[in-house]
Design a protein around this motif. Structure first.
Motif, PDB file in Angstrom:
ATOM      1  N   VAL A 210       0.866  -1.185   0.000  1.00 16.71           N
ATOM      2  CA  VAL A 210       0.000   0.000   0.000  1.00 16.71           C
ATOM      3  C   VAL A 210       0.905   1.240   0.000  1.00 16.71           C
ATOM      4  CG1 VAL A 210      -1.649   1.295   1.414  1.00 16.71           C
ATOM      5  CG2 VAL A 210      -1.807  -1.201   1.277  1.00 16.71           C
ATOM      6  N   PHE A 211       0.551   2.234  -0.813  1.00 20.49           N
ATOM      7  CA  PHE A 211       1.387   3.428  -0.877  1.00 20.49           C
ATOM      8  C   PHE A 211       0.586   4.690  -0.544  1.00 20.49           C
ATOM      9  CE2 PHE A 211       3.383   0.240  -3.522  1.00 20.49           C
ATOM     10  CZ  PHE A 211       4.677   0.260  -3.030  1.00 20.49           C
ATOM     11  N   THR A 212       1.288   5.699  -0.092  1.00 27.08           N
ATOM     12  CA  THR A 212       0.640   6.959   0.288  1.00 27.08           C
ATOM     13  C   THR A 212       0.297   7.776  -0.971  1.00 27.08           C
ATOM     14  OG1 THR A 212       2.719   8.151   0.447  1.00 27.08           O
ATOM     15  CG2 THR A 212       1.964   7.008   2.444  1.00 27.08           C
ATOM     16  N   ASP A 213      -0.282   8.943  -0.765  1.00 26.84           N
ATOM     17  CA  ASP A 213      -0.736   9.769  -1.888  1.00 26.84           C
ATOM     18  C   ASP A 213       0.400  10.485  -2.630  1.00 26.84           C
ATOM     19  OD1 ASP A 213      -3.610   9.466  -1.614  1.00 26.84           O
ATOM     20  OD2 ASP A 213      -3.406  10.575   0.276  1.00 26.84           O
ATOM     21  N   HIS A 214       1.482  10.787  -1.905  1.00 25.11           N
ATOM     22  CA  HIS A 214       2.488  11.683  -2.491  1.00 25.11           C
ATOM     23  C   HIS A 214       3.865  11.049  -2.661  1.00 25.11           C
ATOM     24  CE1 HIS A 214      -0.614  14.401  -0.887  1.00 25.11           C
ATOM     25  NE2 HIS A 214      -0.340  15.093  -1.983  1.00 25.11           N
ATOM     26  N   MET A 215       4.722  11.768  -3.357  1.00 24.83           N
ATOM     27  CA  MET A 215       6.135  11.387  -3.444  1.00 24.83           C
ATOM     28  C   MET A 215       6.974  12.660  -3.564  1.00 24.83           C
ATOM     29  SD  MET A 215       6.469   9.852  -7.267  1.00 24.83           S
ATOM     30  CE  MET A 215       6.501  10.833  -8.747  1.00 24.83           C
ATOM     31  N   ILE A 216       8.252  12.500  -3.320  1.00 29.45           N
ATOM     32  CA  ILE A 216       9.209  13.607  -3.437  1.00 29.45           C
ATOM     33  C   ILE A 216      10.101  13.296  -4.634  1.00 29.45           C
ATOM     34  CG2 ILE A 216      11.295  14.617  -2.387  1.00 29.45           C
ATOM     35  CD1 ILE A 216       9.200  15.342  -0.512  1.00 29.45           C
ATOM     36  N   THR A 217      10.394  14.286  -5.427  1.00 28.72           N
ATOM     37  CA  THR A 217      11.443  14.102  -6.436  1.00 28.72           C
ATOM     38  C   THR A 217      12.390  15.308  -6.387  1.00 28.72           C
ATOM     39  OG1 THR A 217      10.035  15.109  -8.139  1.00 28.72           O
ATOM     40  CG2 THR A 217      10.104  12.689  -8.094  1.00 28.72           C
ATOM     41  N   ILE A 218      13.666  15.043  -6.580  1.00 32.33           N
ATOM     42  CA  ILE A 218      14.667  16.111  -6.697  1.00 32.33           C
ATOM     43  C   ILE A 218      15.614  15.686  -7.817  1.00 32.33           C
ATOM     44  CG2 ILE A 218      16.294  17.617  -5.476  1.00 32.33           C
ATOM     45  CD1 ILE A 218      15.375  16.477  -2.825  1.00 32.33           C
TER      46      ILE A 218
ATOM     47  N   LYS B  33      10.440  18.715  -5.443  1.00 35.94           N
ATOM     48  CA  LYS B  33       8.973  18.785  -5.541  1.00 35.94           C
ATOM     49  C   LYS B  33       8.274  17.748  -4.682  1.00 35.94           C
ATOM     50  CE  LYS B  33       8.758  19.031 -10.320  1.00 35.94           C
ATOM     51  NZ  LYS B  33       8.193  18.885 -11.622  1.00 35.94           N
ATOM     52  N   VAL B  34       7.090  18.122  -4.204  1.00 40.51           N
ATOM     53  CA  VAL B  34       6.158  17.146  -3.657  1.00 40.51           C
ATOM     54  C   VAL B  34       5.041  17.061  -4.687  1.00 40.51           C
ATOM     55  CG1 VAL B  34       4.549  16.596  -1.807  1.00 40.51           C
ATOM     56  CG2 VAL B  34       6.627  17.898  -1.303  1.00 40.51           C
ATOM     57  N   THR B  35       4.761  15.875  -5.186  1.00 42.33           N
ATOM     58  CA  THR B  35       3.677  15.710  -6.169  1.00 42.33           C
ATOM     59  C   THR B  35       2.831  14.498  -5.786  1.00 42.33           C
ATOM     60  OG1 THR B  35       4.943  14.197  -7.570  1.00 42.33           O
ATOM     61  CG2 THR B  35       5.141  16.550  -8.082  1.00 42.33           C
ATOM     62  N   ALA B  36       1.747  14.316  -6.519  1.00 39.31           N
ATOM     63  CA  ALA B  36       0.978  13.080  -6.370  1.00 39.31           C
ATOM     64  C   ALA B  36       1.910  11.928  -6.741  1.00 39.31           C
ATOM     65  CB  ALA B  36      -0.226  13.102  -7.307  1.00 39.31           C
ATOM     66  N   ARG B  37       1.769  10.773  -6.078  1.00 38.20           N
ATOM     67  CA  ARG B  37       2.568   9.614  -6.448  1.00 38.20           C
ATOM     68  C   ARG B  37       2.066   9.116  -7.804  1.00 38.20           C
ATOM     69  NH1 ARG B  37       4.020   4.154  -5.970  1.00 38.20           N
ATOM     70  NH2 ARG B  37       1.876   3.552  -6.343  1.00 38.20           N
ATOM     71  N   LYS B  38       2.945   9.015  -8.753  1.00 40.89           N
ATOM     72  CA  LYS B  38       2.537   8.619 -10.103  1.00 40.89           C
ATOM     73  C   LYS B  38       3.707   7.938 -10.803  1.00 40.89           C
ATOM     74  CE  LYS B  38       3.787  13.098 -12.059  1.00 40.89           C
ATOM     75  NZ  LYS B  38       3.767  14.239 -11.136  1.00 40.89           N
TER      76      LYS B  38
ATOM     77  N   PHE C   6      16.407  11.743  -7.623  1.00 41.06           N
ATOM     78  CA  PHE C   6      16.225  11.299  -6.244  1.00 41.06           C
ATOM     79  C   PHE C   6      14.722  11.286  -6.004  1.00 41.06           C
ATOM     80  CE2 PHE C   6      15.301  12.482  -1.842  1.00 41.06           C
ATOM     81  CZ  PHE C   6      16.047  11.569  -1.119  1.00 41.06           C
ATOM     82  N   CYS C   7      14.244  10.277  -5.314  1.00 38.27           N
ATOM     83  CA  CYS C   7      12.806  10.136  -5.114  1.00 38.27           C
ATOM     84  C   CYS C   7      12.560   9.535  -3.735  1.00 38.27           C
ATOM     85  CB  CYS C   7      12.305   9.208  -6.231  1.00 38.27           C
ATOM     86  SG  CYS C   7      10.546   9.020  -6.352  1.00 38.27           S
ATOM     87  N   ILE C   8      11.455   9.889  -3.110  1.00 32.60           N
ATOM     88  CA  ILE C   8      11.040   9.178  -1.882  1.00 32.60           C
ATOM     89  C   ILE C   8       9.582   8.790  -2.034  1.00 32.60           C
ATOM     90  CG2 ILE C   8      10.935   9.152   0.640  1.00 32.60           C
ATOM     91  CD1 ILE C   8      12.662  11.609   0.754  1.00 32.60           C
ATOM     92  N   ILE C   9       9.295   7.517  -1.763  1.00 38.09           N
ATOM     93  CA  ILE C   9       7.919   7.051  -1.691  1.00 38.09           C
ATOM     94  C   ILE C   9       7.704   6.499  -0.281  1.00 38.09           C
ATOM     95  CG2 ILE C   9       7.563   6.610  -4.149  1.00 38.09           C
ATOM     96  CD1 ILE C   9       8.249   3.655  -3.616  1.00 38.09           C
ATOM     97  N   ALA C  10       6.458   6.308   0.102  1.00 35.80           N
ATOM     98  CA  ALA C  10       6.167   5.856   1.460  1.00 35.80           C
ATOM     99  C   ALA C  10       5.062   4.816   1.437  1.00 35.80           C
ATOM    100  CB  ALA C  10       5.755   7.043   2.322  1.00 35.80           C
TER     101      ALA C  10
ATOM    102  N   ASP D 281       2.040  13.450   4.114  1.00 38.75           N
ATOM    103  CA  ASP D 281       1.279  12.190   4.174  1.00 38.75           C
ATOM    104  C   ASP D 281       1.091  11.705   5.615  1.00 38.75           C
ATOM    105  OD1 ASP D 281       0.632  11.824   1.504  1.00 38.75           O
ATOM    106  OD2 ASP D 281       2.501  10.791   1.030  1.00 38.75           O
ATOM    107  N   LYS D 282       1.007  12.647   6.547  1.00 42.13           N
ATOM    108  CA  LYS D 282       0.960  12.237   7.965  1.00 42.13           C
ATOM    109  C   LYS D 282      -0.251  11.373   8.309  1.00 42.13           C
ATOM    110  CE  LYS D 282      -0.782  16.778   9.499  1.00 42.13           C
ATOM    111  NZ  LYS D 282      -0.336  17.648   8.360  1.00 42.13           N
TER     112      LYS D 282
END
Ligand SMILES: *Cc1c(COP(=O)(O)O)cnc(C)c1O
Length: 366
Positions: free
Chosen positions: A36-44, A56-61, A166-170, A132-133
């Motif tokens: 299961v994944f959260t709504d957002h992700m980070i990319t740099i 950026k913080v964007t919708a996870r896509k 660089f990316c972070i997903i949760a 995504d708290k």
């Protein structure tokens, strides 16, 4: 300050249709690991000209990458694994995130990739957790965070890439092993190895995992949960599991764990366990330990318990060890008392419930 050390601000492009609360609660009721994944992700982005930029913080896509993107061909990729915990008082806590930032940079250096200022790494993690708290579960579950970076230049020549993402997903997660705190069964791999001297064993790179999968499949075939690797030179010394470090607890109060000589991953859980075990008066020896010694110590009863450790599973007792020549049990084949006590202490610190003498907990400002 040059372009490579500046900490960019995050552009916030939040999800237009985040998962509705009722659906999120339903998903969080029966969590496995990484499904299961959260709504957002980070990319740099990083380029040789601009350094780190476009945070950026964007919708996870899905990511759009060129089919010639270097990572798809030469596997220049690294990652981290860490968790955000919800304390009983509602605070959200990270565990030693600066250690993940430091290790990420050591992995980057080994893989000829750009390093990232530690403050930027931690800020990126905190930003995603904050956005995504609502996905940070309470109780025994937690939010697993997966920062990663890969070579993203469309170029088939063999050299370090000039562009990286660089990316972070949760992902909210429950127990790593299906059996909960039941002791795991290991398969000792005597043919395939994971890392050799001078190789990438100490870097947290996807390639190490790719190299471990055939042995992991072998483990499943023998009804084992995980594989334990031996050293590449002599096939005698215990190294670690595919994604966890390993400890041997003796009846005389000594604990043995393989040394950090470049072929095993320097686990943050490993290092924390060493500190906590020493606090309890145990003598911790970071030294080579052979499979032969392991069998002998298990048979003679000198070995009291064994456990594997890492962020995902925390501490997992090892009950049974299988190998080509047979199998043996550790103690009664169940998770030992020391493993259980240390696990509870560590989870307590991570969740803000027990005494955090070393200041390992990091409160996320929301
Ligand atoms: C991530 C990892 C570990 C555990 O490290 P932690 O920092 O404790 O999560 C151990 N071994 C390998 C191969 C790993 O990739």
């Amino acid at each position: 300050m040059n372009a490579h050390t500046k900490i960019p601000d995050f552009q916030m492009d939040l999800h237009k249709n985040p998962v509705p609360e009722a659906e999120r609660n339903r998903l969080m009721e029966s969590l496995g690991f990484g499904k299961v994944f959260t709504d957002h992700m980070i990319t740099i982005r990083w380029t040789a000209e601009e350094g780190w930029h476009d945070a950026k913080v964007t919708a996870r896509k899905p990511l759009e990458i060129d089919p010639a993107s270097a990572v798809l061909h030469y596997a220049q990729e690294i990652f981290e694994g860490m968790k955000a915990y919800r304390a009983d008082d509602g605070r959200i806590l990270l565990f030693r995130p600066e250690q993940n930032a430091r290790r990420f940079n050591l992995s980057a250096e080994r893989m000829a990739m750009p390093t990232m200022p530690e403050e930027l790494f931690v800020k990126a993690v905190e930003t995603l957790v904050s956005v995504d708290k609502a996905w940070v579960p309470s109780g025994d579950a937690s939010l697993y965070l997966r920062p990663f970076m890969f070579a993203n230049e469309a170029f088939l020549g063999v050299r370090p890439s000039n562009e990286y993402l660089f990316c972070i997903i949760a992902s909210p997660v429950g127990a790593y092993f299906k059996g909960g705190s039941k002791a795991v069964t290991l398969w000792v791999e005597t043919h395939f190895t994971r890392a050799a001297n001078g190789g990438t064993g100490a870097a947290k790179c996807g390639g190490n995992y790719a190299a471990s999968l055939v042995a992991q499949a072998e483990a499943y075939k023998h009804q084992c949960d995980q594989v334990v690797f031996l050293d590449a030179a002599e096939h005698r010394y215990i190294e670690e599991l595919g994604g966890m470090n390993v400890f041997f607890v003796m009846t005389d109060g000594t604990i043995v764990t393989p040394p950090l000589k470049g072929t095993i991953l320097p686990g943050i859980t490993r290092s924390s366990v060493i500190d906590l075990a020493r606090d309890r008066g145990m003598k911790v020896e970071e030294r080579p330990y052979t499979f032969e010694e392991w069998q002998k110590d298990a048979t003679s009863g000198r070995l009291q318990e064994c456990f594997a450790c890492g962020t995902a599973a925390v501490l997992a007792g090892i009950g049974t060890v299988k190998h080509e020549g047979g199998e043996f049990k550790i103690g009664h084949g169940e998770t030992g008392d020391f493993t259980t006590a240390l696990r509870e202490q560590l989870v307590g610190i991570q969740k803000g419930a027990s005494n955090d003498e070393r200041g390992w907990s990091h409160v996320v400002s929301l």
